[in-house]
Write an enzyme that holds these catalytic residues in place. Structure first.
Site, PDB file in Angstrom:
ATOM      1  N   ASP A 223       0.839  -1.197   0.000  1.00 48.72           N
ATOM      2  CA  ASP A 223       0.000   0.000   0.000  1.00 48.72           C
ATOM      3  C   ASP A 223       0.881   1.256   0.000  1.00 48.72           C
ATOM      4  OD1 ASP A 223      -3.091   0.747   0.563  1.00 48.72           O
ATOM      5  OD2 ASP A 223      -1.834   2.041   1.805  1.00 48.72           O
TER       6      ASP A 223
ATOM      7  N   HIS B 217      -7.072  -7.026   0.697  1.00 47.44           N
ATOM      8  CA  HIS B 217      -5.990  -6.043   0.579  1.00 47.44           C
ATOM      9  C   HIS B 217      -4.866  -6.315   1.574  1.00 47.44           C
ATOM     10  CE1 HIS B 217      -4.064  -2.178  -0.122  1.00 47.44           C
ATOM     11  NE2 HIS B 217      -4.221  -1.835   1.147  1.00 47.44           N
TER      12      HIS B 217
END
Length: 292
Positions: free
Chosen positions: A107, A272
């Site tokens: 991320d 994620h």
């Protein structure tokens, strides 16, 4: 007490004028630096780091502006640029005795890792980026109703003031939203770790917003300059991603391949937060990268 990485030593390492990073370090062997994402801290690597530390020196810092690292006031476009944050990581590794190291980021940390690979190719031996596109590509594929999934990107891109007040007024709900909706297996983030993430974010709203604001400004400028100059990542690169391309209508392999000639791209089935949901898979992918 806040959770820590068992068996890791904790250090505060100066990396720039007035900025020190909190870092957990363990193991021996060739060095691997692991960079966390949003809305998290170095704790997201707890399983993968323990695996890799069996035969590598593993360094898990909190990024500038996050966790227990310093959070300098946003003094201009450079303070939270990925170029500045990447320089922090190279300085951290060097301070710990490593001129060259493998680097993996998730991320926000993946964007820092990407910039480090472009700016410091002699320092980065191998590069892994988890569940992102490079900043310039990300903005170019965000369009239409499908872009609503990235509402936070647009919110935190606004000028200083309003985003900080809005997020600060309901910080736990805001940051907790992403921990919930981006996770397939919510049990992968236990209550004590979730609480640590929320505590860390609640006290870092201005710096987190500044990090995202930089990605709508100076980080785009830096990526565009590299694209126009034909700069590429010179090291072996692994990318692990959810199938966002199918949802938003882009070819992730083609976008990454334009930056990384030596690329292994894998679409994952976890959410994620893959280092927590599928740590064995992530550790295995990183080990495979390190053999290339």
């Amino acid at each position: 007490m806040a959770p820590v990485l068992p068996g890791f030593d904790y250090l505060r390492v100066p990396v720039a004028d007035g900025v020190s990073l909190n870092a957990a370090v363990a193991g021996s062997g060739s060095p691997v630096v692991l960079l966390h994402g949003f809305p998290q801290t170095h704790l997201m690597w707890r399983h993968v780091a323990a695996d890799l530390a069996a035969d590598h020196t593993v360094i898990c810092p909190d990024l500038r502006g996050y966790g227990a690292s310093d959070k300098p006031a946003d003094a201009g476009r450079e303070t939270y640029s990925k170029r500045t944050m990447a320089a922090d990581i190279v300085a951290l590794a060097r301070a710990l005795g490593h001129e060259r190291f493998a680097l993996a980021g998730h991320d926000r940390g993946a964007l820092v890792a990407f910039r480090a690979g472009l700016d410091h190719p002699a320092a980065i031996s191998h590069l892994a980026c988890l569940d992102v596109l490079p900043t310039l590509d990300m903005w170019e594929v965000m369009h239409g109703a499908g872009a609503a999934v990235g509402f936070h990107l647009y919110l935190m891109a606004q000028p200083p003031g309003l985003p900080e007040r809005m997020i600060g007024a309901s910080a736990d709900a805001f940051f907790g939203h992403f921990l919930d909706v981006w996770t397939v297996d919510r049990g992968a983030i236990p209550a004590d770790v979730r609480a640590a993430y929320l505590d860390a974010c609640r006290t870092a709203v201005p710096s987190i917003v500044a990090d995202y604001r930089a990605s709508a400004g100076i980080d785009v400028d830096h990526d565009r300059a590299d694209r126009e100059a034909g700069n590429r990542l010179r090291m072996p690169v692994t990318v692990l991603q959810q199938d966002w391309g199918a949802a938003l209508g882009y070819d992730a392999v083609a976008l990454w391949g334009a930056w990384a000639p030596d690329l292994v791209h894998t679409t994952v089935k976890s959410g994620h937060f893959m280092a927590e949901e599928d740590p064995a898979g992530v550790a295995g992918a990183l080990r495979a990268l390190l053999t290339r």
